[in-house]
Design a protein around this motif. Structure first.
Motif, PDB file in Angstrom:
ATOM      1  N   GLY A   1       8.459   4.881  -6.447  1.00  0.00           N
ATOM      2  CA  GLY A   1       7.626   3.990  -5.682  1.00  0.00           C
ATOM      3  C   GLY A   1       6.697   4.864  -4.613  1.00  0.00           C
ATOM      4  N   SER A   2       6.651   4.591  -3.482  1.00  0.00           N
ATOM      5  CA  SER A   2       5.822   5.526  -2.356  1.00  0.00           C
ATOM      6  C   SER A   2       6.025   4.960  -0.978  1.00  0.00           C
ATOM      7  CB  SER A   2       4.430   5.447  -2.901  1.00  0.00           C
ATOM      8  OG  SER A   2       3.606   6.046  -1.837  1.00  0.00           O
ATOM      9  N   ILE A   3       5.708   5.928  -0.168  1.00  0.00           N
ATOM     10  CA  ILE A   3       5.806   5.373   1.228  1.00  0.00           C
ATOM     11  C   ILE A   3       4.528   4.214   1.354  1.00  0.00           C
ATOM     12  CG2 ILE A   3       3.995   7.074   2.048  1.00  0.00           C
ATOM     13  CD1 ILE A   3       5.705   7.099   4.914  1.00  0.00           C
ATOM     14  N   ALA A   4       3.442   4.356   0.335  1.00  0.00           N
ATOM     15  CA  ALA A   4       2.520   3.353   0.279  1.00  0.00           C
ATOM     16  C   ALA A   4       3.041   2.082  -0.099  1.00  0.00           C
ATOM     17  CB  ALA A   4       1.412   3.936  -0.586  1.00  0.00           C
ATOM     18  N   GLY A   5       4.223   1.938  -0.528  1.00  0.00           N
ATOM     19  CA  GLY A   5       4.853   0.711  -0.932  1.00  0.00           C
ATOM     20  C   GLY A   5       5.568   0.280   0.165  1.00  0.00           C
TER      21      GLY A   5
ATOM     22  N   GLU B   1      -1.129  17.113  -8.691  1.00  0.00           N
ATOM     23  CA  GLU B   1      -2.497  16.826  -8.998  1.00  0.00           C
ATOM     24  C   GLU B   1      -2.818  15.449  -8.198  1.00  0.00           C
ATOM     25  OE1 GLU B   1      -3.080  17.256 -13.260  1.00  0.00           O
ATOM     26  OE2 GLU B   1      -2.192  19.188 -13.112  1.00  0.00           O
ATOM     27  N   PHE B   2      -2.303  14.558  -7.686  1.00  0.00           N
ATOM     28  CA  PHE B   2      -2.322  13.203  -7.251  1.00  0.00           C
ATOM     29  C   PHE B   2      -3.410  13.021  -6.432  1.00  0.00           C
ATOM     30  CE2 PHE B   2      -1.758  10.299  -3.815  1.00  0.00           C
ATOM     31  CZ  PHE B   2      -1.472   9.082  -4.653  1.00  0.00           C
ATOM     32  N   ALA B   3      -3.887  14.274  -5.272  1.00  0.00           N
ATOM     33  CA  ALA B   3      -4.882  13.958  -4.550  1.00  0.00           C
ATOM     34  C   ALA B   3      -6.155  14.323  -5.449  1.00  0.00           C
ATOM     35  CB  ALA B   3      -4.541  14.936  -3.477  1.00  0.00           C
TER      36      ALA B   3
ATOM     37  N   VAL C   1      -5.715  -1.029  -1.998  1.00  0.00           N
ATOM     38  CA  VAL C   1      -5.423  -1.408  -3.460  1.00  0.00           C
ATOM     39  C   VAL C   1      -4.412  -0.418  -4.049  1.00  0.00           C
ATOM     40  CG1 VAL C   1      -5.904  -1.661  -5.722  1.00  0.00           C
ATOM     41  CG2 VAL C   1      -7.647  -2.344  -3.828  1.00  0.00           C
ATOM     42  N   TYR C   2      -4.322   0.860  -3.504  1.00  0.00           N
ATOM     43  CA  TYR C   2      -3.205   1.723  -4.010  1.00  0.00           C
ATOM     44  C   TYR C   2      -1.823   1.094  -3.229  1.00  0.00           C
ATOM     45  CZ  TYR C   2      -0.001   5.817  -4.553  1.00  0.00           C
ATOM     46  OH  TYR C   2       0.967   6.289  -4.863  1.00  0.00           O
ATOM     47  N   CYS C   3      -1.767   0.969  -2.078  1.00  0.00           N
ATOM     48  CA  CYS C   3      -0.919   0.442  -1.477  1.00  0.00           C
ATOM     49  C   CYS C   3      -0.170  -0.962  -1.943  1.00  0.00           C
ATOM     50  CB  CYS C   3      -1.166   0.297   0.023  1.00  0.00           C
ATOM     51  SG  CYS C   3      -1.273   1.836   1.067  1.00  0.00           S
TER      52      CYS C   3
ATOM     53  N   VAL D   1      -6.948  13.732  -8.522  1.00  0.00           N
ATOM     54  CA  VAL D   1      -7.026  12.553  -9.284  1.00  0.00           C
ATOM     55  C   VAL D   1      -7.783  11.600  -8.432  1.00  0.00           C
ATOM     56  CG1 VAL D   1      -5.888  10.690 -10.695  1.00  0.00           C
ATOM     57  CG2 VAL D   1      -5.387  12.966 -10.980  1.00  0.00           C
ATOM     58  N   ARG D   2      -7.042  11.285  -7.154  1.00  0.00           N
ATOM     59  CA  ARG D   2      -7.520  10.170  -6.142  1.00  0.00           C
ATOM     60  C   ARG D   2      -9.236  10.340  -5.837  1.00  0.00           C
ATOM     61  NH1 ARG D   2      -4.442   8.405  -0.900  1.00  0.00           N
ATOM     62  NH2 ARG D   2      -4.486   6.533  -2.048  1.00  0.00           N
ATOM     63  N   PHE D   3      -9.338  11.807  -5.588  1.00  0.00           N
ATOM     64  CA  PHE D   3     -10.760  12.060  -5.437  1.00  0.00           C
ATOM     65  C   PHE D   3     -11.639  12.685  -6.481  1.00  0.00           C
ATOM     66  CE2 PHE D   3      -8.376  13.061  -1.302  1.00  0.00           C
ATOM     67  CZ  PHE D   3      -8.907  11.843  -0.659  1.00  0.00           C
TER      68      PHE D   3
ATOM     69  N   VAL E   1       0.843   0.154   4.764  1.00  0.00           N
ATOM     70  CA  VAL E   1      -0.449  -0.100   4.263  1.00  0.00           C
ATOM     71  C   VAL E   1      -1.265   0.828   5.148  1.00  0.00           C
ATOM     72  CG1 VAL E   1      -2.335  -1.299   3.621  1.00  0.00           C
ATOM     73  CG2 VAL E   1      -0.180  -2.436   3.449  1.00  0.00           C
ATOM     74  N   TYR E   2      -2.129   1.905   4.668  1.00  0.00           N
ATOM     75  CA  TYR E   2      -2.822   2.608   5.525  1.00  0.00           C
ATOM     76  C   TYR E   2      -4.446   2.318   5.307  1.00  0.00           C
ATOM     77  CZ  TYR E   2      -2.458   5.661   1.109  1.00  0.00           C
ATOM     78  OH  TYR E   2      -2.352   6.119   0.025  1.00  0.00           O
ATOM     79  N   PRO E   3      -5.156   2.808   6.168  1.00  0.00           N
ATOM     80  CA  PRO E   3      -6.825   2.259   6.283  1.00  0.00           C
ATOM     81  C   PRO E   3      -7.553   2.907   4.740  1.00  0.00           C
ATOM     82  CG  PRO E   3      -6.201   3.024   8.144  1.00  0.00           C
ATOM     83  CD  PRO E   3      -4.894   3.483   7.593  1.00  0.00           C
TER      84      PRO E   3
HETATM   85  C1  8X3 Z   1       1.267   8.951  -2.558  1.00  0.00           C
HETATM   86  C2  8X3 Z   1       1.544   8.851  -0.916  1.00  0.00           C
HETATM   87  O1  8X3 Z   1       0.500   8.583   1.211  1.00  0.00           O
HETATM   88  O2  8X3 Z   1      -1.067   9.448  -0.350  1.00  0.00           O
HETATM   89  O3  8X3 Z   1       1.823   7.554  -3.021  1.00  0.00           O
HETATM   90  O4  8X3 Z   1      -0.323   7.072  -0.512  1.00  0.00           O
HETATM   91  S1  8X3 Z   1       0.058   8.531   0.025  1.00  0.00           S
END
Ligand code: 8X3
Ligand code: NDP
Length: 255
Positions: free
Chosen positions: A142-146, A192-194, A155-157, A196-198, A149-151
């Motif tokens: 999961g994630s802290i994003a689960g 590689e998450f960030a 949709v990811y959250c 991919v995000r950007f 919710v952050y600004p």
């Molecule tokens: C990834 C952590 O805080 O970038 O799930 O959403 S965060």
């Protein structure tokens, strides 16, 4: 921790947390079935864990968003790989970081199709055999994003809140079957998450971790392995794993 004789299936094994889980489970003696779209990376990883740990592995080129391909991948597995003891639902991604009113439909669909529907397709393909055997374990990443919710991340959250709901729902539906269900929810992890995000913008990606010490994929893998190593009567149901510099999704000490 010794998982010899156990077979673990790790989705999204070509990078980051998934890749680190492959190494950790292989080092603990498990047999590893792994999938991702970039299968050439999986073949390299298979050679590495064979060299370092003598680990038995099998790589699947699989896009978890493709429902038919997921079903076919499991029905077509060699007999020796059909009994899966632990499923790590890790494949996932974020795309974009902007206010919802400016969001991209394509980004939204990719996140929801991967993080929510992909997890469902894989779980649906594997769970009946676990239930029939009366044992098994599903560990969702999961994630802290689960949990927050952050600004600009709605949709990811939302997709990770859906993972939290699916974890809770699976635990209810599988109660009494011998199948355990857990979630490991990390904060910031340097993978590689960030990037991919950007959409490949390396400079923006690096800002994600500036001035703080993030978790590594190996830090998360160690916890996933710990969850999988509990005795059968123990379920480590939910773990929030944060870097010491992080207090919430938005409060991070970058000094
Ligand atoms: C990834 C952590 O805080 O970038 O799930 O959403 S965060
Ligand atoms: P990475 O980008 O490093 O790894 C993501 C993995 O998911 C890759 O192996 C990728 O493989 C795979 N993947 C993506 N889409 C698909 C798909 N459609 N089918 C199959 N595999 C896919 O990121 P992380 O390791 O950080 O991410 C892993 C999980 O951890 C995700 O669920 C993420 O949401 C979660 N997470 C990450 C955090 C972080 O800060 N990094 C924090 C909290 C949770 P390929 O592209 O080869 O298919």
């Amino acid at each position: 921790m010794n998982l010899s004789g156990q077979t673990v299936f790790i989705t999204g094994a070509s990078s980051g947390i998934g890749r680190a889980c492959v190494s950790a489970f292989a080092a603990a003696g498990a047999r590893v079935l792994m999938c991702a779209r970039r299968v050439e990376r999986l073949h390299q990883l298979a050679a590495e864990i064979d060299r370092d740990h003598g680990a038995d592995s099998h790589a699947l080129a699989l896009d978890v968003r493709d429902r038919e391909a997921v079903a076919a991948a499991f029905s077509g597995l060699p007999a020796a790989w059909q009994q899966i003891d632990v499923l790590v639902n890790n494949a996932g991604l974020s795309r974009g970081l902007e206010p919802l009113q400016q969001g991209s439909h394509d980004d939204w669909e990719e996140m929801i199709d991967t993080n929510v529907k992909g997890l469902l397709y894989v779980s649906r393909a594997l769970l009946p055999a676990m239930v029939a055997r009366g044992s098994g374990q599903v560990i969702n990443i999961g994630s802290i994003a689960g949990r927050e919710v952050y600004p600009s991340g709605a949709v990811y959250c939302a997709s990770k809140h859906a993972v939290a709901a699916l974890t809770a729902g699976m635990r209810l539906d599988l109660n009494g079957t011998g199948v355990r269900v857990s979630t490991v929810d990390p904060g910031l992890v340097n993978t590689e998450f960030a990037r991919v995000r950007f959409h490949g913008d390396q400079q923006r990606a690096e800002q994600t971790y500036s001035g703080m010490t993030p978790l590594s994929g190996a830090d998360v893998a160690e916890v996933v392995l710990w969850v999988a190593s509990r005795p059968a009567h123990v379920n480590a149901a939910e773990i929030l794993l944060l870097p010491s510099d992080q207090a919430s999704a938005t409060v991070v000490d970058r000094s």
